[in-house]
Design an enzyme around this catalytic site. Structure first.
Site, mmCIF file in Angstrom:
data_model
loop_
_atom_site.group_PDB
_atom_site.id
_atom_site.type_symbol
_atom_site.label_atom_id
_atom_site.label_comp_id
_atom_site.label_asym_id
_atom_site.label_seq_id
_atom_site.Cartn_x
_atom_site.Cartn_y
_atom_site.Cartn_z
ATOM 1 N N LEU A 1 0.609 -41.384 -5.623
ATOM 2 C CA LEU A 1 1.297 -42.279 -4.932
ATOM 3 C C LEU A 1 1.545 -44.141 -5.333
ATOM 4 C CD1 LEU A 1 2.953 -42.584 -2.209
ATOM 5 C CD2 LEU A 1 0.979 -43.372 -1.174
ATOM 6 N N ASP A 2 2.839 -44.339 -5.555
ATOM 7 C CA ASP A 2 3.212 -45.524 -6.241
ATOM 8 C C ASP A 2 2.375 -46.151 -7.478
ATOM 9 O OD1 ASP A 2 4.899 -45.760 -4.092
ATOM 10 O OD2 ASP A 2 3.298 -46.711 -2.715
ATOM 11 N N GLU A 3 2.050 -45.340 -8.249
ATOM 12 C CA GLU A 3 1.466 -45.273 -9.648
ATOM 13 C C GLU A 3 2.221 -44.932 -10.840
ATOM 14 O OE1 GLU A 3 -2.704 -44.239 -9.755
ATOM 15 O OE2 GLU A 3 -3.225 -45.283 -7.840
#
Length: 286
Positions: free
Chosen positions: A230-232
Site C-alpha cells: 500500500l502506497d509504496e
C-alpha cells in the site's frame, strides 16, 4: 491530424559501452531522423541506463511492427534491452477509478476534453453511484460496482471483465479501496495512484483535520505506480503547498486538493508521453 511519422523509443538496460552508438546507428540505417534524445545512467560503471528518443521516419505507421521486431533482434537482444517503441501520436486508453471525491476525476476529464493529456478516458469505475451524473456530462461510460469486504473478489472480477483489452492504464483518482495483487496481475497494465503526503504523515480518516491539529506548515501529494504494498510503489511525481495557522481545515483541504489534482495530472501526462522508466523501487523521469 496527428503526425504518424513521429515515433518514441524508450530504452532500459544495464549500462555498457556501445549502447548509444548501436541505437542511433539502427535508426540511421532505417532512414530515421532523431528529433530529441535524453539519456541517463545510475552509474557509468555497470549502472542502469535509460534513454528516450523521439524520431521521425516516413511511413512509420505501416513499418512499426517490422521496425519493432528488427530492433529487438538486432539491438535489444544483443544488449539485453527492455524497450518500448510506438507512434508518438498514439493516445493512451485510460480507465479512472474513483469513490466519492470528485476533484481529481473531474480535473482529468476536463484536461482530456481540452487535449492536454494525450489520453482517451474510456471508462470510469466507482464503488459508489454519486458521480454518475457529473461523468455523463463528459460522455464517458460510468460503471457502479459496489465493493464490500465480503464481495471484493466478485467486484474485482467484474472490473477485470469490464476493462479486459480496453485500457492501457488505470488511474486511481481518490479510489478508496486497496487493489489486491491478484487484481493487479489480471489487469495487466500499469496503475497510478494519488494520495496526500504530509510530514509527519497522517493516516486514516480526516487527514487534513489531523494536519490542522498538529500545525503543519506544508501539505502535499504523491503520485506513484500501484503495487501490492500500500502506497509504496515507485514515485512518479510529488509537490507541496504552504499553509499557516490562519488556514482553516476547509482551507487546508482545498489546497491539498489543488496539489493532488496537479500532481496526478503531471504523473499521467509523463507516463503517457513515455517519460517514466521504472528501475526496481524507483523511477527515472525525463
Amino acid at each position: 491530424m496527428p503526425d504518424t511519422d513521429v515515433g518514441r523509443l524508450l530504452v532500459s538496460c544495464r549500462d555498457q559501452p556501445g549502447l548509444v552508438a548501436a541505437i542511433s546507428s539502427f535508426l540511421h540505417a532505417h532512414n530515421a531522423t532523431i528529433v530529441q534524445s535524453d539519456q541517463d545512467t545510475t552509474d557509468p560503471e555497470g549502472g542502469h541506463f535509460v534513454m528516450r528518443l523521439v524520431f521521425r521516419l516516413p511511413g512509420l505507421e505501416e513499418a512499426l511492427d517490422e521496425l519493432t521486431a528488427e530492433f529487438g533482434e538486432e539491438v535489444a537482444d544483443r544488449y539485453d534491452i527492455t524497450f518500448r517503441l510506438r507512434i508518438a501520436a498514439e493516445r493512451t486508453r485510460v480507465a479512472v477509478f474513483v469513490s466519492k471525491l470528485d476533484h481529481c476525476l473531474l480535473d482529468l476529464l476536463w484536461r482530456q476534453r481540452r487535449g492536454e493529456l494525450g489520453v482517451d478516458i474510456v471508462q470510469v469505475v466507482s464503488n459508489h453511484p454519486d458521480l454518475a451524473d457529473e461523468v455523463a456530462r463528459f460522455g464517458v461510460p460510468y460503471a457502479h460496482i459496489p465493493v464490500t469486504r465480503d464481495t471484493k473478489d466478485v467486484a474485482e472480477k467484474q472490473q477485470i471483465e469490464l476493462l479486459d483489452g480496453r485500457v492501457d492504464l488505470v488511474v486511481l483518482a481518490r479510489y478508496m479501496q486497496i487493489l489486491t495483487g491478484g487484481f493487479l496481475d489480471a489487469l495487466g497494465v500499469p496503475a497510478i495512484n494519488i494520495h496526500h503526503s504530509f510530514l509527519p504523515a497522517f493516516v486514516g480518516a480526516g487527514p487534513y483535520a489531523q494536519a490542522k491539529e498538529r500545525g503543519v506548515k506544508l501539505v502535499g501529494a504523491t503520485a506513484h505506480y500501484v503495487t501490492e504494498d500500500l502506497d509504496e510503489g515507485p514515485i512518479i511525481e510529488q509537490d507541496v503547498a504552504r499553509v499557516s495557522h490562519r488556514d482553516t481545515v476547509a482551507d487546508i483541504t482545498r489546497r491539498g486538493a489543488d496539489v493532488e489534482r496537479s500532481v496526478l495530472a503531471r504523473a499521467v501526462a509523463a507516463h503517457c508521453a513515455d517519460r517514466v522508466v521504472v528501475t526496481g523501487r524507483t523511477t527515472l523521469v525525463f
